[in-house]
Write a protein that holds these residues in place. Structure first.
Motif, PDB file in Angstrom:
ATOM      1  N   GLU A 193      43.681  11.108 -72.680  1.00  0.00           N
ATOM      2  CA  GLU A 193      43.517  10.248 -71.244  1.00  0.00           C
ATOM      3  C   GLU A 193      42.723  11.323 -70.448  1.00  0.00           C
ATOM      4  OE1 GLU A 193      44.202   7.278 -69.943  1.00  0.00           O
ATOM      5  OE2 GLU A 193      44.890   7.016 -72.256  1.00  0.00           O
TER       6      GLU A 193
ATOM      7  N   VAL B 225      40.422  12.484 -62.174  1.00  0.00           N
ATOM      8  CA  VAL B 225      40.453  11.423 -61.127  1.00  0.00           C
ATOM      9  C   VAL B 225      39.630  11.592 -60.021  1.00  0.00           C
ATOM     10  CG1 VAL B 225      41.999   9.710 -60.057  1.00  0.00           C
ATOM     11  CG2 VAL B 225      42.652  10.562 -62.235  1.00  0.00           C
TER      12      VAL B 225
ATOM     13  N   ARG C 207      37.546   9.549 -63.967  1.00  0.00           N
ATOM     14  CA  ARG C 207      37.882   8.333 -63.863  1.00  0.00           C
ATOM     15  C   ARG C 207      38.172   7.744 -62.501  1.00  0.00           C
ATOM     16  NH1 ARG C 207      43.240   6.371 -63.172  1.00  0.00           N
ATOM     17  NH2 ARG C 207      44.027   8.523 -63.906  1.00  0.00           N
TER      18      ARG C 207
ATOM     19  N   GLU D 252      38.732   4.891 -59.251  1.00  0.00           N
ATOM     20  CA  GLU D 252      39.839   4.192 -58.838  1.00  0.00           C
ATOM     21  C   GLU D 252      39.778   2.799 -59.384  1.00  0.00           C
ATOM     22  OE1 GLU D 252      40.982   5.529 -54.460  1.00  0.00           O
ATOM     23  OE2 GLU D 252      38.844   5.042 -54.839  1.00  0.00           O
ATOM     24  N   ASP D 253      38.544   2.217 -59.705  1.00  0.00           N
ATOM     25  CA  ASP D 253      38.617   0.754 -60.435  1.00  0.00           C
ATOM     26  C   ASP D 253      38.466   1.140 -61.867  1.00  0.00           C
ATOM     27  OD1 ASP D 253      36.233   1.950 -60.654  1.00  0.00           O
ATOM     28  OD2 ASP D 253      35.199   0.221 -59.911  1.00  0.00           O
ATOM     29  N   ASN D 254      38.936   2.100 -62.435  1.00  0.00           N
ATOM     30  CA  ASN D 254      39.286   2.532 -63.978  1.00  0.00           C
ATOM     31  C   ASN D 254      38.122   2.331 -64.728  1.00  0.00           C
ATOM     32  OD1 ASN D 254      41.008   3.194 -65.936  1.00  0.00           O
ATOM     33  ND2 ASN D 254      41.044   1.201 -66.955  1.00  0.00           N
ATOM     34  N   GLN D 255      36.726   2.863 -63.981  1.00  0.00           N
ATOM     35  CA  GLN D 255      35.408   3.150 -64.505  1.00  0.00           C
ATOM     36  C   GLN D 255      35.399   4.644 -64.758  1.00  0.00           C
ATOM     37  OE1 GLN D 255      33.542   0.606 -65.830  1.00  0.00           O
ATOM     38  NE2 GLN D 255      35.568  -0.623 -65.350  1.00  0.00           N
ATOM     39  N   ARG D 256      34.303   5.165 -65.613  1.00  0.00           N
ATOM     40  CA  ARG D 256      33.987   6.504 -65.677  1.00  0.00           C
ATOM     41  C   ARG D 256      32.645   6.747 -65.007  1.00  0.00           C
ATOM     42  NH1 ARG D 256      37.324   3.467 -68.313  1.00  0.00           N
ATOM     43  NH2 ARG D 256      35.509   2.854 -69.726  1.00  0.00           N
TER      44      ARG D 256
END
Length: 346
Positions: free
Chosen positions: A117, A121, A152, A154-158
């Motif tokens: 993972e 963040v 990563r 907060e909206d689970n993008q990179r």
């Protein structure tokens, strides 16, 4: 030999060869040599040019060649990113060696291979992002240098950013005690409420940018293997007539390794051509990177057999190249990761 190639050989002979032992055995970081290469105009935005530079440096010292590779990787991130501010303020300084650059995307490469993972963040702020997390290994981190990270959102993008080492909240702890390559300014990097300006964000579409630069990222790494293999072969050729030519009875001879090296060199030079890099077959790239690791290990082991007891002495060039070749099997992407990637690409 071109004038540029001749000049590089002069710099390697005068400024790097005399320091190889202290870099390898004492962990001395060759930052001044990296800056010299930049001052002399050797860094490029072309994967093909950088591949050849890294290869030639690796014939002398893989530790130095690896941090050269880190520098070219940082250049690649900025030049292929979408941040005009970074291109204007940082790119020329990376190319001239005034600013040194690292790559902190080992974790990201493992993430994209389905192995880990993301460890960083980023929380969106009015002026950029606030970063949290720890990267265990980031190399080529001199004072006031910059390094690439993938985090990563907060909206689970990179997203990808370039981070200055002296940014508040970035805590560095030197990592050493490795079998080799201790002179590469490698650190564990902890991010504690690091406020990152939006202008440092290379791209908020990391998936797309990684896909674009990953072939060049892997192909330039092959230069490390080409260089250390060349050095091992030169050593073996110099040992052919020693002890009444007894090395002729060894099963692995330089000729077979020379043939493998030539085929691989031709392939990666073709793949890394700047006009073809965007459309290159990624499977071919992975296969080339994997073969390069196996070739380097085979050549270094064969050199040890040809050198015999003289190569087994601590501090010998032969024993150094054996350790350097093993690094190519474990540095991201490691051999086991490459084998897994090939399975998924089949």
């Amino acid at each position: 030999m071109t004038i540029e190639s001749q000049r590089l050989q002069e710099l390697l002979h005068k400024h790097l060869r005399p320091r190889v032992k202290e870099i390898d055995e004492l962990g001395r970081y060759p930052g001044d040599f990296l800056r010299l290469l930049g001052e002399e105009g050797f860094y490029s935005q072309s994967p093909s040019d950088n591949l050849k530079l890294i290869r030639d440096v690796a014939t002398v010292c893989v530790s130095t060649a690896f941090v050269v590779w880190c520098q070219t990787a940082a250049i690649s991130f900025v030049s292929n990113g979408t941040s005009d501010e970074l291109k204007q303020e940082l790119l020329s300084s990376l190319l001239t060696g005034e600013v040194l650059g690292g790559t902190g995307i080992s974790n990201a490469m493992k993430f994209y291979a389905g192995l880990e993972e993301l460890k960083l963040v980023g929380e969106k702020t009015p002026t950029g992002y606030c970063l949290h997390g720890t990267l265990p290994f980031v190399s080529n981190l001199a004072p006031h240098s910059w390094f690439a990270v993938v985090f990563r959102t907060e909206d689970n993008q990179r997203a990808i950013a370039l981070v200055p080492t002296d940014l508040e909240g970035v805590n560095l702890k030197e990592a050493n005690g490795f079998l080799g390559l201790n002179g590469t300014a490698t650190y564990s990097c902890q991010f504690q409420n690091v406020h990152l300006s939006q202008k440092y964000v290379v791209s908020e579409q990391a998936d797309e940018l990684i896909a674009k630069i990953r072939p060049g990222f892997l192909l330039t790494q092959v230069g490390l293997a080409l260089g250390v293999t060349r050095a091992s072969l030169d050593s073996m050729n110099n040992l052919q007539d020693k002890q009444n030519a007894v090395n002729q009875f060894l099963k692995v001879q330089p000729t077979s390794l020379e043939n493998r090296l030539q085929r691989l060199t031709d392939l990666v030079e073709q793949l890394s051509d700047r006009s073809a890099i965007a459309t290159v077959s990624f499977r071919e790239v992975v296969e080339a990177r994997l073969e390069s690791a196996y070739l380097a290990m085979d050549a270094a082991q064969a050199e040890m057999l040809h050198a015999g007891a003289a190569g087994y002495v601590a501090g010998s060039h032969t024993s150094r190249r054996l350790r350097e070749s093993l690094f190519l099997a474990v540095v991201t992407p490691a051999v086991k990761q490459l084998e897994k990637m090939l399975k998924s690409l089949s």
